[in-house]
Motif scaffolding. Structure first.
Motif, PDB file in Angstrom:
ATOM      1  N   THR A  61       0.824  -1.207   0.000  1.00 56.11           N
ATOM      2  CA  THR A  61       0.000   0.000   0.000  1.00 56.11           C
ATOM      3  C   THR A  61       0.859   1.259   0.000  1.00 56.11           C
ATOM      4  OG1 THR A  61      -1.724  -1.200   1.189  1.00 56.11           O
ATOM      5  CG2 THR A  61      -1.898   1.187   1.162  1.00 56.11           C
ATOM      6  N   LEU A  62       2.041   1.172   0.577  1.00 54.65           N
ATOM      7  CA  LEU A  62       2.969   2.313   0.560  1.00 54.65           C
ATOM      8  C   LEU A  62       3.734   2.413  -0.761  1.00 54.65           C
ATOM      9  CD1 LEU A  62       4.381   2.169   4.197  1.00 54.65           C
ATOM     10  CD2 LEU A  62       2.937   3.953   3.226  1.00 54.65           C
ATOM     11  N   GLY A  63       3.390   1.556  -1.716  1.00 51.60           N
ATOM     12  CA  GLY A  63       4.015   1.620  -3.039  1.00 51.60           C
ATOM     13  C   GLY A  63       5.427   1.114  -3.067  1.00 51.60           C
ATOM     14  N   LEU A  64       5.742   0.100  -2.215  1.00 47.84           N
ATOM     15  CA  LEU A  64       7.132  -0.346  -2.064  1.00 47.84           C
ATOM     16  C   LEU A  64       7.397  -1.716  -2.682  1.00 47.84           C
ATOM     17  CD1 LEU A  64       7.563   0.813   1.635  1.00 47.84           C
ATOM     18  CD2 LEU A  64       8.515   1.906  -0.420  1.00 47.84           C
ATOM     19  N   ARG A  65       6.531  -2.148  -3.562  1.00 52.27           N
ATOM     20  CA  ARG A  65       6.709  -3.472  -4.165  1.00 52.27           C
ATOM     21  C   ARG A  65       8.066  -3.620  -4.839  1.00 52.27           C
ATOM     22  NH1 ARG A  65       6.370  -5.524  -9.055  1.00 52.27           N
ATOM     23  NH2 ARG A  65       5.705  -7.688  -9.370  1.00 52.27           N
ATOM     24  N   ASP A  66       8.526  -2.550  -5.503  1.00 51.93           N
ATOM     25  CA  ASP A  66       9.803  -2.649  -6.215  1.00 51.93           C
ATOM     26  C   ASP A  66      11.000  -2.608  -5.271  1.00 51.93           C
ATOM     27  OD1 ASP A  66       9.533  -0.017  -5.466  1.00 51.93           O
ATOM     28  OD2 ASP A  66      10.265   0.813  -7.359  1.00 51.93           O
ATOM     29  N   ARG A  67      10.740  -2.397  -3.976  1.00 48.29           N
ATOM     30  CA  ARG A  67      11.820  -2.422  -2.982  1.00 48.29           C
ATOM     31  C   ARG A  67      11.857  -3.753  -2.224  1.00 48.29           C
ATOM     32  NH1 ARG A  67      12.788   2.741  -0.835  1.00 48.29           N
ATOM     33  NH2 ARG A  67      12.054   4.377  -2.221  1.00 48.29           N
ATOM     34  N   MET A  68      11.069  -4.728  -2.686  1.00 45.04           N
ATOM     35  CA  MET A  68      10.950  -5.996  -1.977  1.00 45.04           C
ATOM     36  C   MET A  68      11.577  -7.144  -2.770  1.00 45.04           C
ATOM     37  SD  MET A  68       6.971  -5.622  -0.712  1.00 45.04           S
ATOM     38  CE  MET A  68       6.993  -7.187   0.188  1.00 45.04           C
ATOM     39  N   ALA A  69      12.240  -8.036  -2.020  1.00 45.82           N
ATOM     40  CA  ALA A  69      12.766  -9.257  -2.633  1.00 45.82           C
ATOM     41  C   ALA A  69      11.737 -10.371  -2.589  1.00 45.82           C
ATOM     42  CB  ALA A  69      14.043  -9.700  -1.911  1.00 45.82           C
ATOM     43  N   GLY A  70      10.722 -10.217  -1.731  1.00 47.33           N
ATOM     44  CA  GLY A  70       9.679 -11.226  -1.626  1.00 47.33           C
ATOM     45  C   GLY A  70       8.979 -11.146  -0.294  1.00 47.33           C
ATOM     46  N   TYR A  71       8.148 -12.133  -0.027  1.00 50.83           N
ATOM     47  CA  TYR A  71       7.395 -12.194   1.225  1.00 50.83           C
ATOM     48  C   TYR A  71       7.333 -13.647   1.674  1.00 50.83           C
ATOM     49  CZ  TYR A  71       3.651 -13.702  -1.913  1.00 50.83           C
ATOM     50  OH  TYR A  71       2.920 -14.367  -2.855  1.00 50.83           O
ATOM     51  N   THR A  72       6.915 -13.855   2.919  1.00 48.53           N
ATOM     52  CA  THR A  72       6.813 -15.198   3.473  1.00 48.53           C
ATOM     53  C   THR A  72       5.529 -15.326   4.293  1.00 48.53           C
ATOM     54  OG1 THR A  72       8.014 -14.626   5.518  1.00 48.53           O
ATOM     55  CG2 THR A  72       9.333 -15.384   3.648  1.00 48.53           C
ATOM     56  N   GLY A  73       5.144 -16.581   4.549  1.00 40.27           N
ATOM     57  CA  GLY A  73       4.104 -16.858   5.538  1.00 40.27           C
ATOM     58  C   GLY A  73       2.680 -16.559   5.149  1.00 40.27           C
ATOM     59  N   ILE A  74       2.325 -16.704   3.877  1.00 40.27           N
ATOM     60  CA  ILE A  74       0.935 -16.461   3.499  1.00 40.27           C
ATOM     61  C   ILE A  74       0.241 -17.752   3.049  1.00 40.27           C
ATOM     62  CG2 ILE A  74      -0.607 -15.262   1.892  1.00 40.27           C
ATOM     63  CD1 ILE A  74       1.221 -12.866   1.978  1.00 40.27           C
ATOM     64  N   SER A  75       0.733 -18.389   2.011  1.00 39.24           N
ATOM     65  CA  SER A  75      -0.006 -19.517   1.428  1.00 39.24           C
ATOM     66  C   SER A  75      -0.076 -20.728   2.346  1.00 39.24           C
ATOM     67  CB  SER A  75       0.621 -19.918   0.085  1.00 39.24           C
ATOM     68  OG  SER A  75       1.926 -20.455   0.271  1.00 39.24           O
ATOM     69  N   GLY A  76       0.806 -20.814   3.343  1.00 40.02           N
ATOM     70  CA  GLY A  76       0.753 -21.934   4.262  1.00 40.02           C
ATOM     71  C   GLY A  76      -0.468 -21.920   5.154  1.00 40.02           C
ATOM     72  N   TRP A  77      -1.100 -20.759   5.288  1.00 42.63           N
ATOM     73  CA  TRP A  77      -2.267 -20.632   6.163  1.00 42.63           C
ATOM     74  C   TRP A  77      -3.457 -19.979   5.468  1.00 42.63           C
ATOM     75  CZ3 TRP A  77       2.592 -19.185   8.353  1.00 42.63           C
ATOM     76  CH2 TRP A  77       3.050 -20.052   9.368  1.00 42.63           C
ATOM     77  N   LYS A  78      -3.202 -19.164   4.474  1.00 49.26           N
ATOM     78  CA  LYS A  78      -4.267 -18.343   3.917  1.00 49.26           C
ATOM     79  C   LYS A  78      -4.309 -18.467   2.397  1.00 49.26           C
ATOM     80  CE  LYS A  78      -2.975 -15.262   7.618  1.00 49.26           C
ATOM     81  NZ  LYS A  78      -1.683 -15.933   7.886  1.00 49.26           N
ATOM     82  N   THR A  79      -5.443 -18.125   1.833  1.00 49.03           N
ATOM     83  CA  THR A  79      -5.605 -18.114   0.383  1.00 49.03           C
ATOM     84  C   THR A  79      -5.553 -16.677  -0.096  1.00 49.03           C
ATOM     85  OG1 THR A  79      -6.986 -20.099   0.445  1.00 49.03           O
ATOM     86  CG2 THR A  79      -7.098 -18.736  -1.541  1.00 49.03           C
ATOM     87  N   LEU A  80      -4.668 -16.411  -1.045  1.00 51.45           N
ATOM     88  CA  LEU A  80      -4.542 -15.050  -1.564  1.00 51.45           C
ATOM     89  C   LEU A  80      -5.764 -14.674  -2.380  1.00 51.45           C
ATOM     90  CD1 LEU A  80      -0.899 -14.365  -2.853  1.00 51.45           C
ATOM     91  CD2 LEU A  80      -2.199 -13.065  -1.168  1.00 51.45           C
TER      92      LEU A  80
END
Length: 327
Positions: A61-80
């Motif tokens: 939401t802060l527009g920082l997607r291009d500053r990220m290498a990735g994320y963790t801990g979502i699909s193991g518990w939640k559905t995107l």
């Protein structure tokens, strides 16, 4: 119930405005407070990794997607949600549940944005103290600090503090302040309206669990959400964040409304039906009157969707003021 798609719908205008703002460079080295630590950044992160859907949504939401290498801990518990998946694009999920030190080293992470019980465990392998020697700074979710230091009660200021610090860390202060102002305005609208009410309904949050229910005490974000919406968290006397209690304590407190968290392997309808069929709860007012409010995981944890949660809770608690509609 909606999930992260609400980010796109509720905040698209705000995000567009934020991205149109000029970005001013912060002075580095920059030091911010994270729980009981001081964390110094030599430059704005370019390869950040976030854990869980609520922390990831803050960066997106802060527009920082291009500053990220990735994320963790979502699909193991939640559905995107498809809309949020589109926001993430080809940003990779580096671990479906908990990341390892190797997970972060492999992508040359220069920030791990996580929290206690949000990707890190006290005494676990991935903590600020284990990552510091490797040159990976950690910024901790403020609400989660109660797991490692004394906290009085969860507050919306925890959310604002995190957004402000992220704005400073990434040198996007104006974007952060615009988002915070938008959230505060929406929440103040609700606060002003519920002051007209003559009651403060008793509220119990039900996350999951059959033998013992998982709920949230005074140190979890739902405490602040329920209070802002003009309700009383019946577990506010429990000095804990997310925790288990006994059904007897729920019956004793006799909630008038039950919040159901819509996530996990069981649908919110299945959770509701379990509560309705629970023999011990038959005399509880919320069960007799079938008063339930359903919120997503993203709404009840510290996130950019907390204003939406407060609006929904207020509409459910005070139908005479809001007519059952989100203000």
């Amino acid at each position: 119930m909606d999930h992260p798609s609400m980010i796109a719908r509720c905040l698209v205008g705000t995000l567009a405005a934020m991205l149109a703002l000029p970005v001013f460079a912060a002075d580095y080295p920059l030091t911010v407070r994270s729980c009981d630590r001081e964390v110094t950044f030599e430059r704005a992160p370019q390869r950040a990794v976030s854990h869980d859907i609520n922390l990831t949504s803050m960066l997106i939401t802060l527009g920082l997607r291009d500053r990220m290498a990735g994320y963790t801990g979502i699909s193991g518990w939640k559905t995107l949600d498809p809309d949020f998946a589109a926001e993430l694009g080809d940003l990779p999920e580096l671990a479906s549940r908990y990341p390892s030190i190797e997970t972060l080293l492999e992508v040359d992470a220069d920030l791990f944005f996580a929290g206690w019980n949000y990707g890190m465990r006290a005494g676990g392998a991935v903590t600020p103290s284990t990552l510091e020697p490797l040159g990976i700074p950690v910024y901790e979710l403020s609400e989660s600090c109660s797991w490692v230091m004394e906290q009085k009660s969860a507050s919306l200021n925890d959310l604002y503090n995190d957004l402000q610090n992220l704005g400073r860390i990434f040198s996007v202060q104006d974007r952060a302040e615009t988002l915070i102002d938008n959230l505060k305005q929406r929440i103040e609208t609700v606060r002003s309206a519920v002051k007209q009410g003559s009651t403060t309904p008793r509220v119990f949050l039900y996350d999951s669990g059959e033998d013992r229910p998982t709920t949230s005490g005074q140190l979890g974000m739902p405490q602040a959400l329920i209070e802002a919406a003009g309700g009383h968290n019946v577990m506010s006397d429990v000095s804990a964040s997310w925790t288990q209690v006994n059904w007897e304590s729920v019956v004793e407190r006799d909630p008038e409304v039950i919040l159901i968290v819509d996530y996990g392997p069981r649908s919110w309808q299945q959770k509701r039906d379990f509560l309705l069929q629970q023999p011990a709860l038959q005399d509880v007012q919320a069960i007799r009157e079938r008063r339930f409010i359903v919120l997503s995981y993203l709404e009840v944890t510290p996130s950019v969707m907390n204003a939406s949660a407060i609006e929904k809770i207020a509409a459910g608690l005070h139908p005479g003021i809001f007519g059952g509609r989100v203000p």
